[in-house]
Structures are given as C-alpha cells and as structure tokens.
Scaffold this motif. Structure first.
Motif, short mmCIF file in Angstrom:
data_model
loop_
_atom_site.label_atom_id
_atom_site.label_comp_id
_atom_site.label_asym_id
_atom_site.label_seq_id
_atom_site.Cartn_x
_atom_site.Cartn_y
_atom_site.Cartn_z
N TRP A 58 0.86 -1.19 0.00
CA TRP A 58 0.00 0.00 0.00
C TRP A 58 0.90 1.24 0.00
N TYR A 59 0.73 2.08 -1.01
CA TYR A 59 1.50 3.32 -1.14
C TYR A 59 0.53 4.48 -1.30
N GLY A 60 0.97 5.68 -0.88
CA GLY A 60 0.09 6.83 -1.06
C GLY A 60 0.51 8.03 -0.27
N ASP A 61 -0.36 9.04 -0.28
CA ASP A 61 -0.15 10.22 0.55
C ASP A 61 -0.17 9.81 2.01
N ALA A 62 0.49 10.60 2.86
CA ALA A 62 0.67 10.21 4.26
C ALA A 62 -0.65 9.98 4.98
N GLU A 63 -1.71 10.71 4.60
CA GLU A 63 -2.99 10.62 5.30
C GLU A 63 -3.90 9.51 4.76
N ALA A 64 -3.47 8.82 3.71
CA ALA A 64 -4.34 7.86 3.02
C ALA A 64 -4.29 6.49 3.71
N ARG A 65 -4.80 6.45 4.94
CA ARG A 65 -4.87 5.18 5.67
C ARG A 65 -6.11 4.42 5.23
N PRO A 75 0.15 4.01 4.63
CA PRO A 75 0.77 4.10 3.31
C PRO A 75 2.29 4.29 3.38
N ARG A 76 2.99 3.60 2.52
CA ARG A 76 4.39 3.89 2.29
C ARG A 76 4.49 5.07 1.34
N PRO A 77 5.57 5.87 1.40
CA PRO A 77 5.70 7.02 0.50
C PRO A 77 5.75 6.57 -0.97
N TRP A 78 5.20 7.41 -1.82
CA TRP A 78 5.16 7.10 -3.25
C TRP A 78 6.56 6.79 -3.80
N LEU A 79 6.66 5.70 -4.55
CA LEU A 79 7.84 5.49 -5.38
C LEU A 79 7.72 6.36 -6.63
N PRO A 80 8.84 6.82 -7.20
CA PRO A 80 8.74 7.67 -8.39
C PRO A 80 7.91 7.06 -9.51
N ALA A 81 8.06 5.77 -9.75
CA ALA A 81 7.29 5.12 -10.82
C ALA A 81 5.80 5.13 -10.53
N LEU A 82 5.43 4.94 -9.26
CA LEU A 82 4.02 4.96 -8.88
C LEU A 82 3.45 6.37 -8.96
N GLN A 83 4.24 7.35 -8.57
CA GLN A 83 3.80 8.75 -8.66
C GLN A 83 3.56 9.14 -10.12
#
Length: 199
Positions: A58-65, A75-83
């Motif tokens: 699960w990756y996303g913005d910090a508040e995206a629980r 959420p883990r911080p966005w990877l560049p490819a996912l962003q």
C-alpha cells in the motif's frame, strides 16, 4: 486506444486493453516487482488465520490510511514510478487518486476472492483505476442479490486499464479466481481516493 464503456447494468466500467505499450508494461513489471516492499498478510476466515494467496503493498499520501478485510494499512511514500503512473491516470480518467493498492499474483495459485471495494473511506461511488502488468488473468464480476444479471468475465492483458466508477461497487462484486494453467506472475495496481485524507 481509449477507454471504452463495457455493457453492464447499474455499473460504470471503462476499459482500454492497451493503455501501456508492451515494452513499457514489461519494464514496469520488472521494476516494481523488485522495488516494492511486498508483504504477505494473514486474514481471519472462520476463526482461522490464513495467509493471503498473493503479495500486497500500500503506497500513497501520508494521510491515506485504509482498512479492508480487517487489515489496517499505513501508506508507504510514493515510489517515483508509482507517482508518475498516478499523474498519468489522473490525466486519463479525470479522477483524483491519493493511494494505490498493489497485488502480486505469483502464479495461477494466487487469487482474490469475491468482494466489492465499498469500504466507507472510499465514499459511495469510488473511482478505481486498475492497471494490469504481466500474465493475462480472467477478471470476473457478479451482480449482488438485488440485480438479476448474468456474471461477466473479462481478460486483463498486460498494460490494460480498467476503470470502475459510479454505482459499480454498490451493485457488483469482483474476483480474480485461481487457474490451473501454467502462468507467469501478474501485478495489479488499483489507484483510489481515500476520503478524509488531506488534499
């Protein structure tokens, strides 16, 4: 190609079987398979803890629980490819996404059971963009009890994009069944907006 509607009642499904070129899809599959922090969590079924038949992240913005099937995700911080994919999908669909659930199906024995993405934090009519990489798998939908309609199946090839929005989650469930065919890994990314998150 472009996103084209699929003929299901009480649903809004749009599909592009070739959203990503094959070479880009193959490169993304290889990159994300190694770069993502995969987990195999357990869920409780009939009082027993069993490992999920797939790897997840699960990756996303910090508040995206997010919570589903009794599992809470930070959420883990966005990877560049996912962003980059997030921005591309927002431009294509007109929807906003602040998170992505990744599922890695290692072979035909890995699967996803019947469910709807109808958790309260997704809102009443969520837009969910599902991007498939790797082996083609058969995606199935079945109507909920109040809707008299035959089940529906759709092959999701590598690089395909399926957008589910509107009343889809209220009236339909979906699954990715096991298959006995020898088959390679498939990576599915479902981008979504978790309500209550900043932005």
């Amino acid at each position: 190609m472009a996103l084209l509607p699929l003929p299901l009642p009480q649903a809004e499904l749009l599909f592009d079987p070739a959203f990503l070129p094959a070479t880009e899809a193959d490169a993304l599959l290889a990159q994300l398979t190694t770069a993502v922090a995969w987990e195999q969590r357990s869920i409780r079924i009939f009082g027993q803890e069993i490992p999920q038949p797939r790897l997840t992240a699960w990756y996303g913005d910090a508040e995206a629980r997010y919570t589903y099937s009794g599992l809470a995700w930070e959420p883990r911080p966005w990877l560049p490819a996912l962003q980059a994919l997030r921005q591309r999908l927002e431009a294509t669909t007109g929807a906003r996404f602040n998170s992505v659930l990744l599922n890695l199906y290692r072979d035909g024995r890995d699967s996803m059971g019947w469910h709807a993405d109808d958790e309260p934090e997704l809102g009443p009519a969520p837009a969910i963009a599902s991007l498939s990489l790797g082996a083609t798998r058969r995606f199935r939908l079945r109507p909920r009890a109040e809707l008299a309609h035959a089940p529906f199946g759709l092959d999701l090839p590598s690089g395909s994009l399926l957008l589910m929005r509107g009343p889809t989650q209220q009236h339909w469930q979906h699954a990715l069944p096991k298959t006995a065919r020898p088959i390679g890994p498939r990576l599915n990314l479902t981008f979504r907006w978790v309500a209550g998150a900043a932005g």
